[in-house]
Design a protein around this motif. Structure first.
Motif, PDB file in Angstrom:
ATOM      1  N   ASP A   1     -43.122 -13.401 -24.798  1.00 52.29           N
ATOM      2  CA  ASP A   1     -42.900 -12.216 -25.627  1.00 52.29           C
ATOM      3  C   ASP A   1     -43.595 -10.998 -25.035  1.00 52.29           C
ATOM      4  OD1 ASP A   1     -41.604 -13.959 -27.303  1.00 52.29           O
ATOM      5  OD2 ASP A   1     -43.127 -13.915 -28.888  1.00 52.29           O
ATOM      6  N   ARG A   2     -44.634 -11.237 -24.264  1.00 49.10           N
ATOM      7  CA  ARG A   2     -45.412 -10.143 -23.681  1.00 49.10           C
ATOM      8  C   ARG A   2     -45.124  -9.958 -22.199  1.00 49.10           C
ATOM      9  NH1 ARG A   2     -51.360 -11.411 -26.413  1.00 49.10           N
ATOM     10  NH2 ARG A   2     -50.682 -11.199 -28.591  1.00 49.10           N
ATOM     11  N   LEU A   3     -44.974 -11.046 -21.478  1.00 52.78           N
ATOM     12  CA  LEU A   3     -44.690 -10.988 -20.043  1.00 52.78           C
ATOM     13  C   LEU A   3     -43.427 -11.800 -19.794  1.00 52.78           C
ATOM     14  CD1 LEU A   3     -45.627 -10.089 -17.221  1.00 52.78           C
ATOM     15  CD2 LEU A   3     -46.907 -12.229 -17.045  1.00 52.78           C
ATOM     16  N   SER A   4     -42.329 -11.113 -19.606  1.00 56.17           N
ATOM     17  CA  SER A   4     -41.019 -11.779 -19.561  1.00 56.17           C
ATOM     18  C   SER A   4     -40.858 -12.642 -18.318  1.00 56.17           C
ATOM     19  CB  SER A   4     -39.903 -10.733 -19.602  1.00 56.17           C
ATOM     20  OG  SER A   4     -39.929 -10.027 -20.816  1.00 56.17           O
ATOM     21  N   PHE A   5     -40.134 -13.745 -18.507  1.00 57.02           N
ATOM     22  CA  PHE A   5     -39.816 -14.669 -17.424  1.00 57.02           C
ATOM     23  C   PHE A   5     -38.299 -14.827 -17.420  1.00 57.02           C
ATOM     24  CE2 PHE A   5     -39.131 -18.923 -15.635  1.00 57.02           C
ATOM     25  CZ  PHE A   5     -39.974 -18.915 -14.531  1.00 57.02           C
ATOM     26  N   TYR A   6     -37.668 -14.423 -16.323  1.00 56.51           N
ATOM     27  CA  TYR A   6     -36.201 -14.408 -16.252  1.00 56.51           C
ATOM     28  C   TYR A   6     -35.687 -15.554 -15.384  1.00 56.51           C
ATOM     29  CZ  TYR A   6     -37.019  -9.678 -17.947  1.00 56.51           C
ATOM     30  OH  TYR A   6     -37.427  -8.597 -18.683  1.00 56.51           O
ATOM     31  N   PRO A   7     -34.531 -16.136 -15.755  1.00 56.45           N
ATOM     32  CA  PRO A   7     -33.538 -15.646 -16.718  1.00 56.45           C
ATOM     33  C   PRO A   7     -33.749 -16.044 -18.170  1.00 56.45           C
ATOM     34  CG  PRO A   7     -32.663 -17.568 -15.600  1.00 56.45           C
ATOM     35  CD  PRO A   7     -33.997 -17.278 -14.956  1.00 56.45           C
TER      36      PRO A   7
ATOM     37  N   ARG B   1     -36.392 -16.229  -7.075  1.00 51.83           N
ATOM     38  CA  ARG B   1     -36.692 -17.126  -8.199  1.00 51.83           C
ATOM     39  C   ARG B   1     -37.197 -18.453  -7.654  1.00 51.83           C
ATOM     40  NH1 ARG B   1     -36.483 -13.310 -12.231  1.00 51.83           N
ATOM     41  NH2 ARG B   1     -35.014 -11.781 -11.383  1.00 51.83           N
ATOM     42  N   HIS B   2     -38.068 -19.092  -8.431  1.00 55.31           N
ATOM     43  CA  HIS B   2     -38.673 -20.352  -8.009  1.00 55.31           C
ATOM     44  C   HIS B   2     -38.383 -21.447  -9.020  1.00 55.31           C
ATOM     45  CE1 HIS B   2     -41.019 -18.407  -4.826  1.00 55.31           C
ATOM     46  NE2 HIS B   2     -41.208 -17.421  -5.691  1.00 55.31           N
ATOM     47  N   PRO B   3     -38.249 -22.687  -8.561  1.00 57.42           N
ATOM     48  CA  PRO B   3     -38.095 -23.795  -9.504  1.00 57.42           C
ATOM     49  C   PRO B   3     -39.336 -23.927 -10.369  1.00 57.42           C
ATOM     50  CG  PRO B   3     -38.391 -24.617  -7.263  1.00 57.42           C
ATOM     51  CD  PRO B   3     -38.220 -23.135  -7.158  1.00 57.42           C
TER      52      PRO B   3
ATOM     53  N   SER C   1     -24.724 -24.761 -18.316  1.00 60.63           N
ATOM     54  CA  SER C   1     -25.459 -24.737 -17.053  1.00 60.63           C
ATOM     55  C   SER C   1     -26.935 -24.951 -17.329  1.00 60.63           C
ATOM     56  CB  SER C   1     -25.254 -23.418 -16.296  1.00 60.63           C
ATOM     57  OG  SER C   1     -25.847 -22.328 -16.973  1.00 60.63           O
ATOM     58  N   ASN C   2     -27.592 -25.682 -16.433  1.00 62.03           N
ATOM     59  CA  ASN C   2     -29.037 -25.865 -16.513  1.00 62.03           C
ATOM     60  C   ASN C   2     -29.681 -25.013 -15.428  1.00 62.03           C
ATOM     61  OD1 ASN C   2     -31.383 -27.593 -17.676  1.00 62.03           O
ATOM     62  ND2 ASN C   2     -31.700 -27.540 -15.460  1.00 62.03           N
ATOM     63  N   ASN C   3     -30.701 -24.257 -15.843  1.00 59.84           N
ATOM     64  CA  ASN C   3     -31.347 -23.307 -14.944  1.00 59.84           C
ATOM     65  C   ASN C   3     -32.862 -23.495 -14.998  1.00 59.84           C
ATOM     66  OD1 ASN C   3     -28.859 -21.392 -14.320  1.00 59.84           O
ATOM     67  ND2 ASN C   3     -28.820 -21.944 -16.488  1.00 59.84           N
ATOM     68  N   SER C   4     -33.347 -24.447 -14.206  1.00 60.46           N
ATOM     69  CA  SER C   4     -34.771 -24.788 -14.195  1.00 60.46           C
ATOM     70  C   SER C   4     -35.488 -23.991 -13.115  1.00 60.46           C
ATOM     71  CB  SER C   4     -34.937 -26.297 -13.970  1.00 60.46           C
ATOM     72  OG  SER C   4     -34.502 -27.030 -15.087  1.00 60.46           O
ATOM     73  N   TRP C   5     -35.496 -22.688 -13.269  1.00 62.23           N
ATOM     74  CA  TRP C   5     -36.061 -21.788 -12.270  1.00 62.23           C
ATOM     75  C   TRP C   5     -36.260 -20.422 -12.915  1.00 62.23           C
ATOM     76  CZ3 TRP C   5     -32.476 -17.853 -11.774  1.00 62.23           C
ATOM     77  CH2 TRP C   5     -31.162 -18.165 -12.142  1.00 62.23           C
ATOM     78  N   GLY C   6     -36.942 -19.529 -12.227  1.00 57.87           N
ATOM     79  CA  GLY C   6     -37.110 -18.192 -12.770  1.00 57.87           C
ATOM     80  C   GLY C   6     -38.197 -17.409 -12.071  1.00 57.87           C
ATOM     81  N   GLY C   7     -38.463 -16.223 -12.592  1.00 58.05           N
ATOM     82  CA  GLY C   7     -39.465 -15.333 -12.043  1.00 58.05           C
ATOM     83  C   GLY C   7     -39.651 -14.137 -12.948  1.00 58.05           C
ATOM     84  N   SER C   8     -40.543 -13.245 -12.558  1.00 62.41           N
ATOM     85  CA  SER C   8     -40.926 -12.150 -13.448  1.00 62.41           C
ATOM     86  C   SER C   8     -40.073 -10.905 -13.301  1.00 62.41           C
ATOM     87  CB  SER C   8     -42.398 -11.777 -13.212  1.00 62.41           C
ATOM     88  OG  SER C   8     -42.603 -11.435 -11.847  1.00 62.41           O
ATOM     89  N   GLY C   9     -39.396 -10.715 -12.175  1.00 68.25           N
ATOM     90  CA  GLY C   9     -38.637  -9.489 -11.967  1.00 68.25           C
ATOM     91  C   GLY C   9     -37.383  -9.425 -12.809  1.00 68.25           C
TER      92      GLY C   9
END
Length: 526
Positions: free
Chosen positions: A352-358, A147-149, A313-321
């Motif tokens: 809605d089409r390409l999810s970004f997690y979390p 995951r990336h900021p 919790s604040n979560n300013s990060w994520g990714g596609s997997g």
């Protein structure tokens, strides 16, 4: 990477919507003289039903959905040579046999989530090992995604504290300015010695050996004094480097330091800036080092924050997997009452089409946040999604704390998310009995209507701290402020629980069933 199953998507369903009105034969490419009247009637009712049930399905972020980790983009980035596994109900002997046959060795475990981080001690690829593990009956196996900021660099030219003004913070402060609530910043590290942050550090009292309320060398006694499994974790923990000091350097930890300032730079202290909360206990939980951090470390960080008392919790990060390990950590947070605020991402894409997690996990404690600019427009970099992104907040030119006593401006949904995390904490201070879902619903319903966000986020607007607090403390102004998103081609509101789906289903039963014995076929023109 795993190959993806083929299924009907909601984008596919949009084809049916185009056939709903204005000449079904022409718009669906059918000859005008081909279908008889009964077939046309049955097709029309089926099309309307598909519109209602496939395209929107009456499901929104307000209703939790089962999470499927197999539906994910193929370009996700992960740690080479590692897999995350839950062996489920397999016996110890079977597990030992699997590890031996696949040349796997356990590096770490998260007992709460029943997940192991394994290193592949062979030339086999991550994909091959994941498939082999699944064939052997494990509960799940997956790559250790990175995951990336969610940060976008920018020149510092904006009004320094306009974000707090936009969300109505001054009126909110008339109700509450802060207090004894723990907000976890799960991110890169944070400079807990910053003059504008040090007074709001979370302190693990059992590890504060000299009981002076600060983290100093006397606290580093090499003993797990509180028995939580982590040695000398006075102000948090560094899972990226497995040390009790959640700060490495100014270059590595500016992101987490900036986020911390927006949430809780000390207010009314005569220096620098103030955060959303004047007083707060900021727990620093580092899992990002350099450009990113792994899902295993992120999951450890979330569990640590929950187990040590963080309500937000604040979560300013994520990714596609899509990761089951990370999803289970977010569920663990939900089950233990944590509001999980997450940045929507900076790819300019529709979540809605390409999810970004979390941010895209469909759990009731997740508050996904898009970014707006000083003119209340969706930031040009911000992800959006009327079904999967809940609210918006300022995220362009946000002025906050930098390491070594400095300040500066940054752009990103990373900067929008801590505004929302701070307001969520204010709501919980006003009413500690609120559930995470109630906090999310209040934030959505009390948002200021913004026309530019009408089809971009579920709230159709930007958060309003004052109105949210008024709702909590007086019970007034709790109704939704912004109109529901604009109806689609079939008159259905995306992202909202909508009676249209039931209506079209009943219409199908009434009109289609009388012809159920007739074959559904088209005459052939000869």
């Amino acid at each position: 990477m795993l190959s993806l199953p083929i299924s009907i998507s909601r984008n596919d369903a949009s084809f049916f919507c185009r056939c709903c009105v204005h000449g079904m034969q022409r718009r669906c490419g059918m000859g005008e003289n081909v279908m008889n009247r009964s077939i046309l009637l049955r097709l029309a009712t089926l099309v309307f039903t598909l519109c209602a049930l496939l395209l929107f399905g009456g499901v929104s972020r307000g209703t939790e959905r089962q999470f499927d980790t197999l539906h994910e983009p193929v370009h996700s980035e992960y740690v080479p040579g590692e897999v995350l596994v839950n062996f489920g109900s397999l016996t110890r002997e079977a597990i030992r046999s699997i590890k031996t046959s696949l040349a796997l060795r356990t590096l770490e475990q998260i007992p709460t989530l029943k997940v192991e981080r394994l290193v592949i001690e062979s030339e086999r690829s991550v994909n091959d090992v994941v498939l082999a593990l699944l064939d052997r009956g494990v509960a799940f196996a997956e790559p250790n995604y990175i995951r990336h900021p969610t940060l976008v660099p920018n020149d510092p030219d904006f009004d320094r504290l306009y974000g707090l003004e936009k969300i109505g913070i001054e009126a909110a402060w008339e109700v509450v300015t802060g207090g004894e609530i723990v907000v976890a910043v799960i991110d890169s590290g944070g400079d807990f010695t910053h003059p504008d942050l040090g007074g709001n550090n979370w302190i693990n009292a059992a590890e504060d050996i000299n009981d002076n309320g600060i983290f100093d060398n006397e606290d580093l006694n090499g003993i797990d004094d509180d028995g939580n499994g982590y040695i000398d974790d006075v102000v948090g923990y560094n899972f990226a480097e497995d040390t009790p000091i959640p700060y490495t350097s100014a270059g590595d930890d500016f992101h987490g330091t900036h986020v911390s300032g927006t949430i809780g730079a000390v207010g009314n202290n005569g220096i620098g800036i103030t955060g959303v909360l004047w007083d707060v206990r900021i727990m620093r939980v580092k899992f990002i080092s350099g450009a990113g951090g792994s899902d295993f470390d992120a999951a450890q960080a979330i569990v640590y924050a929950v187990d040590n008392g963080a309500r937000v919790s604040n979560n300013s990060w994520g990714g596609s997997g899509a990761s089951t390990t990370l999803a289970n950590a977010v569920k663990y947070a939900r089950d233990n009452g944590m509001v999980f605020v997450a940045a929507a991402g900076n790819s300019r894409t529709n979540n809605d089409r390409l999810s970004f997690y979390p941010a895209a996990y469909p759990y009731s404690n997740v508050v996904a946040v898009a970014a707006t600019d000083a003119n209340d427009r969706l930031a040009p970099f911000s992800n959006y999604g009327v079904r999967t992104v809940d609210v918006a907040a300022p995220g362009v030119g946000i002025y906050s704390t930098f390491p070594d006593g400095e300040y500066g401006e940054l752009d990103g949904t990373s900067m929008a998310s801590p505004h929302v995390a701070g307001v969520a904490a204010l709501l919980l201070l006003a009413d500690p009995d609120l559930t995470p879902k109630e906090v999310r619903d209040i934030l959505v319903n009390t948002s200021d209507p913004i026309s530019a966000l009408g089809t971009k986020v579920q709230a159709a607007g930007r958060i309003n701290a004052a109105r949210a607090l008024e709702c909590v403390t007086t019970g007034e102004n709790c109704e939704r402020q912004a109109p529901l998103p604009d109806p689609g081609r079939c008159g259905i509101v995306p992202g909202a629980s909508n009676p249209a789906g039931l209506f079209f289903l009943l219409l199908t039963l009434l009109l289609f069933l009388p012809f159920r014995l007739l074959p559904l076929r088209l005459p052939v023109r000869r």
